[in-house]
Write a protein that holds these residues in place. Structure first.
Motif, PDB file in Angstrom:
ATOM      1  N   ASP A 111      17.844 -69.093  -0.282  1.00  0.00           N
ATOM      2  CA  ASP A 111      18.975 -70.011  -0.457  1.00  0.00           C
ATOM      3  C   ASP A 111      18.778 -70.903  -1.675  1.00  0.00           C
ATOM      4  N   LEU A 112      17.526 -71.220  -1.976  1.00  0.00           N
ATOM      5  CA  LEU A 112      17.217 -72.095  -3.109  1.00  0.00           C
ATOM      6  C   LEU A 112      16.874 -71.307  -4.367  1.00  0.00           C
ATOM      7  N   ALA A 113      17.004 -69.968  -4.295  1.00  0.00           N
ATOM      8  CA  ALA A 113      16.757 -69.093  -5.448  1.00  0.00           C
ATOM      9  C   ALA A 113      15.324 -69.203  -5.953  1.00  0.00           C
ATOM     10  N   PHE A 114      14.370 -69.328  -5.013  1.00  0.00           N
ATOM     11  CA  PHE A 114      12.967 -69.342  -5.432  1.00  0.00           C
ATOM     12  C   PHE A 114      12.612 -68.000  -6.076  1.00  0.00           C
ATOM     13  N   PRO A 115      11.862 -68.021  -7.155  1.00  0.00           N
ATOM     14  CA  PRO A 115      11.463 -66.762  -7.803  1.00  0.00           C
ATOM     15  C   PRO A 115      10.738 -65.843  -6.824  1.00  0.00           C
ATOM     16  N   GLY A 116      11.141 -64.605  -6.813  1.00  0.00           N
ATOM     17  CA  GLY A 116      10.515 -63.619  -5.943  1.00  0.00           C
ATOM     18  C   GLY A 116      11.159 -63.478  -4.579  1.00  0.00           C
ATOM     19  N   SER A 117      12.016 -64.430  -4.178  1.00  0.00           N
ATOM     20  CA  SER A 117      12.683 -64.324  -2.870  1.00  0.00           C
ATOM     21  C   SER A 117      13.775 -63.262  -2.938  1.00  0.00           C
ATOM     22  N   GLN A 118      13.988 -62.576  -1.823  1.00  0.00           N
ATOM     23  CA  GLN A 118      14.928 -61.465  -1.781  1.00  0.00           C
ATOM     24  C   GLN A 118      16.001 -61.706  -0.710  1.00  0.00           C
ATOM     25  N   PRO A 119      17.228 -61.222  -0.956  1.00  0.00           N
ATOM     26  CA  PRO A 119      18.274 -61.341   0.071  1.00  0.00           C
ATOM     27  C   PRO A 119      17.984 -60.409   1.240  1.00  0.00           C
ATOM     28  N   GLU A 120      18.251 -60.893   2.437  1.00  0.00           N
ATOM     29  CA  GLU A 120      18.053 -60.103   3.652  1.00  0.00           C
ATOM     30  C   GLU A 120      19.356 -60.159   4.451  1.00  0.00           C
ATOM     31  N   PHE A 121      20.175 -59.137   4.306  1.00  0.00           N
ATOM     32  CA  PHE A 121      21.500 -59.145   4.934  1.00  0.00           C
ATOM     33  C   PHE A 121      21.377 -59.240   6.453  1.00  0.00           C
ATOM     34  N   GLN A 122      22.101 -60.214   7.037  1.00  0.00           N
ATOM     35  CA  GLN A 122      22.093 -60.415   8.485  1.00  0.00           C
ATOM     36  C   GLN A 122      23.279 -59.664   9.090  1.00  0.00           C
ATOM     37  N   ALA A 123      22.991 -58.577   9.784  1.00  0.00           N
ATOM     38  CA  ALA A 123      24.041 -57.678  10.265  1.00  0.00           C
ATOM     39  C   ALA A 123      25.024 -58.381  11.198  1.00  0.00           C
ATOM     40  N   ALA A 124      24.553 -59.389  11.942  1.00  0.00           N
ATOM     41  CA  ALA A 124      25.439 -60.070  12.898  1.00  0.00           C
ATOM     42  C   ALA A 124      26.585 -60.791  12.204  1.00  0.00           C
ATOM     43  N   THR A 125      26.400 -61.148  10.934  1.00  0.00           N
ATOM     44  CA  THR A 125      27.475 -61.848  10.224  1.00  0.00           C
ATOM     45  C   THR A 125      28.666 -60.934   9.964  1.00  0.00           C
ATOM     46  N   LEU A 126      28.442 -59.632  10.063  1.00  0.00           N
ATOM     47  CA  LEU A 126      29.529 -58.693   9.800  1.00  0.00           C
ATOM     48  C   LEU A 126      30.555 -58.663  10.931  1.00  0.00           C
ATOM     49  N   LEU A 127      30.132 -58.957  12.159  1.00  0.00           N
ATOM     50  CA  LEU A 127      31.027 -58.789  13.308  1.00  0.00           C
ATOM     51  C   LEU A 127      32.262 -59.692  13.244  1.00  0.00           C
ATOM     52  N   PRO A 128      32.128 -61.015  13.035  1.00  0.00           N
ATOM     53  CA  PRO A 128      33.352 -61.826  12.935  1.00  0.00           C
ATOM     54  C   PRO A 128      34.202 -61.450  11.729  1.00  0.00           C
ATOM     55  N   ALA A 129      33.564 -61.006  10.652  1.00  0.00           N
ATOM     56  CA  ALA A 129      34.332 -60.577   9.483  1.00  0.00           C
ATOM     57  C   ALA A 129      35.171 -59.346   9.815  1.00  0.00           C
ATOM     58  N   LEU A 130      34.590 -58.416  10.556  1.00  0.00           N
ATOM     59  CA  LEU A 130      35.339 -57.222  10.958  1.00  0.00           C
ATOM     60  C   LEU A 130      36.480 -57.572  11.904  1.00  0.00           C
ATOM     61  N   ARG A 131      36.232 -58.489  12.839  1.00  0.00           N
ATOM     62  CA  ARG A 131      37.312 -58.898  13.747  1.00  0.00           C
ATOM     63  C   ARG A 131      38.485 -59.477  12.958  1.00  0.00           C
ATOM     64  N   ALA A 132      38.164 -60.286  11.958  1.00  0.00           N
ATOM     65  CA  ALA A 132      39.222 -60.878  11.139  1.00  0.00           C
ATOM     66  C   ALA A 132      40.005 -59.802  10.396  1.00  0.00           C
ATOM     67  N   ALA A 133      39.300 -58.865   9.789  1.00  0.00           N
ATOM     68  CA  ALA A 133      39.971 -57.819   9.015  1.00  0.00           C
ATOM     69  C   ALA A 133      40.832 -56.930   9.906  1.00  0.00           C
ATOM     70  N   ILE A 134      40.336 -56.609  11.097  1.00  0.00           N
ATOM     71  CA  ILE A 134      41.120 -55.793  12.028  1.00  0.00           C
ATOM     72  C   ILE A 134      42.363 -56.552  12.478  1.00  0.00           C
ATOM     73  N   ALA A 135      42.204 -57.852  12.766  1.00  0.00           N
ATOM     74  CA  ALA A 135      43.348 -58.668  13.185  1.00  0.00           C
ATOM     75  C   ALA A 135      44.389 -58.786  12.080  1.00  0.00           C
ATOM     76  N   LEU A 136      43.955 -58.616  10.832  1.00  0.00           N
ATOM     77  CA  LEU A 136      44.871 -58.681   9.690  1.00  0.00           C
ATOM     78  C   LEU A 136      45.355 -57.292   9.277  1.00  0.00           C
ATOM     79  N   ASN A 137      45.172 -56.321  10.158  1.00  0.00           N
ATOM     80  CA  ASN A 137      45.716 -54.973   9.964  1.00  0.00           C
ATOM     81  C   ASN A 137      45.153 -54.275   8.728  1.00  0.00           C
ATOM     82  N   CYS A 138      43.902 -54.568   8.404  1.00  0.00           N
ATOM     83  CA  CYS A 138      43.283 -53.991   7.209  1.00  0.00           C
ATOM     84  C   CYS A 138      42.664 -52.621   7.505  1.00  0.00           C
TER      85      CYS A 138
END
Length: 582
Positions: A111-138
């Motif tokens: 989060d602080l962009a420390f040198p050498g740190s890597q992003p680690e995608f959190q799969a659980a964050t995808l679920l509410p995003a998918l619910r929103a997209a489905i509700a919007l007929n995407c």
């Protein structure tokens, strides 16, 4: 000039104008006629009446000017919504998402962009995003990718934001807006706004300014998962743009995708505004595949529905003024301050080339399985439009004016409370009259929205279903519907429970001697005859001029002079009609 003095009762408009304004009107009249006689006296009431008439004419003229402007110029608006997803972890780190904790405590090295740190995608964050997209007929994309959007600002320590510019996870959706959503009358009963895409991205740090030269940064919010919803530029009125944002928020809340709405900062809107003169050659600009548009400007970070509407109106008027003066509308990013009448320049409008988008090499493609999509579709909560139809249908029979607030208020908590009250009412109400049982849901809606809601507003308190338990309100309404108490008594008891009286409703009514003891016919006649005898002129007006509205005044007199809580308005009016028209 001499002015005739009148009492307040003779000045029906006086309460609408402050003393300074009245004095200004008087001075202007005095200076206009330095020498006057008694024959020139103008009553103050007439002066104020003329000024009120002038203000009304000015308002009418402004409305006509706006209509003329609408006929001459075509407004086009596209909306971009940034909404915080309701997740426990951040998008690319395991740090918690709470942004209300002590500043800079919920942060990870990435989060602080420390040198050498890597992003680690959190799969659980995808679920509410998918619910929103489905509700919007995407259309959910089986494969999507993340990109880096480069810019330098203190709230983004990495020097870029991770987003989904080229290959978002959802495309080609739409949202339907109806007249009850508040769209402009010229848009008819229904309008469909297409959604270009919905993309995942990370939020930035929160800035706190301390003039003249200090700015503090709270990185708790960095990498909080967001979705950005981008509509097509298909909106042509400010009111419909605001209605679109409001509808999108209600959909996101209904499907459980977001933390909070605009009122608490969980959702922000940007609007892209352009105009072109009707009847002339199409504009030279093309946005999202729609050509013939004028040069657009973007207004950033609008935090309320009213701000969306007001900012669009102000920017439309600014662009019209620029073009009418022979100028050229520049592509700009502009800001808006609540209460202002003009947008303000923030910076020149950046394009894709300025952000130097590139695929993020540290994050693999996001693959979404069809089985996950099917499962979410099957378990998606009821949509706001379906809820509206349910509430105005035979099951509840509410008006659209009551149904909409119940759905939109308090992230759905008010609606859940209302449905609990109705369920309990239908369980305990024992009236044999079908008409009484059919009105239970409508009566409950009035008490939840207006009576209990009014107490909350007056006390400036947030919604809390435990303040007045659903069963207590249901029992109170049940007593009222069975005519065991009067309306004023019910309001009195509700206020007591709201203020902390924890006794059961039946106990309150019994111990405080509030149960209705009906008056006899003779007692009603005595009260009515006394009121009639004291006001013979009003009685004659009712008889001769059929001024039936005055009956309500007599009913009020009977309720004031009778024993508190015992006079029932319908019976009082029945006796009055009998005596007056006999």
């Amino acid at each position: 000039m001499h002015l005739v003095h009148h009492t307040d009762a003779d000045q029906p408009y006086a309460h609408q104008y402050p003393p300074a304004r009245i004095n200004s009107s008087i001075r202007s009249l005095q200076s206009a006629t330095p020498s006057t006689t008694s024959a020139d006296r103008v009553p103050l009431r007439k002066i104020l009446k003329q000024e009120a008439k002038s203000l009304k004419a000015q308002k009418r003229q402004r409305k006509e000017n706006e209509e003329a402007s609408r006929q001459q110029w075509e407004l086009t608006v596209g909306v971009e919504i940034h909404a915080q997803l309701d997740t426990a972890a951040k998008l690319f780190s395991r740090a918690p998402t709470s942004s209300s904790d002590v500043p800079n405590t919920n942060v990870a090295l990435f989060d602080l962009a420390f040198p050498g740190s890597q992003p680690e995608f959190q799969a659980a964050t995808l679920l509410p995003a998918l619910r929103a997209a489905i509700a919007l007929n995407c259309q959910i994309q089986p494969v999507s990718r993340f990109d880096r959007k480069h810019y330098f600002y203190q709230d983004q320590p990495a020097g870029y934001q991770i987003t989904q510019y080229y290959e978002p996870f959802a495309r080609n959706g739409y949202v339907d807006l109806f007249d009850y959503d508040g769209i402009a009358p010229e848009d008819g009963e229904k309008i469909r706004i297409d959604i270009k895409q919905v993309q995942l991205e990370q939020d930035t740090a929160k800035s706190q300014e301390y003039p003249p030269s200090t700015q503090l940064l709270d990185f708790n919010r960095v990498s909080h998962p967001l979705i950005e919803i981008i509509t097509m530029p298909q909106i042509h009125t400010p009111a419909t743009a605001a209605a679109c944002v409001r509808k999108l928020q209600s959909i996101l809340q209904a499907c459980g995708a977001v933390t909070t709405g605009m009122e608490l900062g969980g959702l922000r809107a940007d609007v892209n505004v352009s105009i072109r003169r009707r009847g002339e050659a199409p504009g030279q600009c093309e946005y999202d595949g729609i050509s013939g548009l004028g040069q657009r400007t973007e207004i950033k970070n609008l935090s309320s529905f009213k701000a969306v509407e007001d900012a669009i109106v102000a920017e439309k008027n600014r662009q019209i003024a620029v073009l009418q003066s022979g100028g050229v509308v520049e592509g700009e990013t502009r800001g808006w301050t609540i209460g202002s009448t003009e947008t303000r320049l923030l910076r020149g409008k950046e394009g894709a080339v300025d952000y130097r988008y590139m695929p993020d090499p540290d994050i693999p493609p996001l693959r979404i399985g069809a089985d996950l999509i099917a499962s979410l579709q099957e378990n998606l909560p009821t949509s706001p439009d379906s809820l509206v139809l349910q509430l105005i249908g035979p099951a509840y029979g509410l008006s659209i004016e009551d149904a909409k607030p119940l759905i939109e208020l308090d992230d759905g908590a008010r609606l859940e409370y209302y449905q609990d009250v109705v369920d309990i009412l239908r369980e305990i109400h024992s009236s044999p009259e079908k008409s009484s049982r059919d009105t239970l849901a409508r009566v409950a809606g009035n008490w939840v929205l207006h009576e209990l809601g009014g107490l909350l507003t007056k006390a400036d308190r947030a919604w809390d279903a435990t303040v007045v338990p659903a069963r207590s309100l249901a029992e109170l309404i049940d007593h009222l519907q069975r005519k065991l108490i009067t309306g004023p008594t019910a309001k009195q008891v509700l206020a007591g429970i709201f203020d902390g009286d924890s006794r059961p409703v039946a106990v309150i009514l019994e111990e405080d001697n509030l149960l209705l003891r009906p008056l006899s016919r003779g007692e009603y006649l005595a009260l009515a005859e006394a009121a009639i005898a004291q006001n013979p002129k009003m009685v004659e007006q009712i008889r001769s001029k059929k001024q039936m509205g005055k009956l309500g005044w007599f009913v009020g007199q009977m309720m004031r002079t009778g024993e508190k809580g015992r006079v029932e308005a319908p019976k009082a009016e029945e006796i009055l009609r009998e005596l007056i028209f006999q």
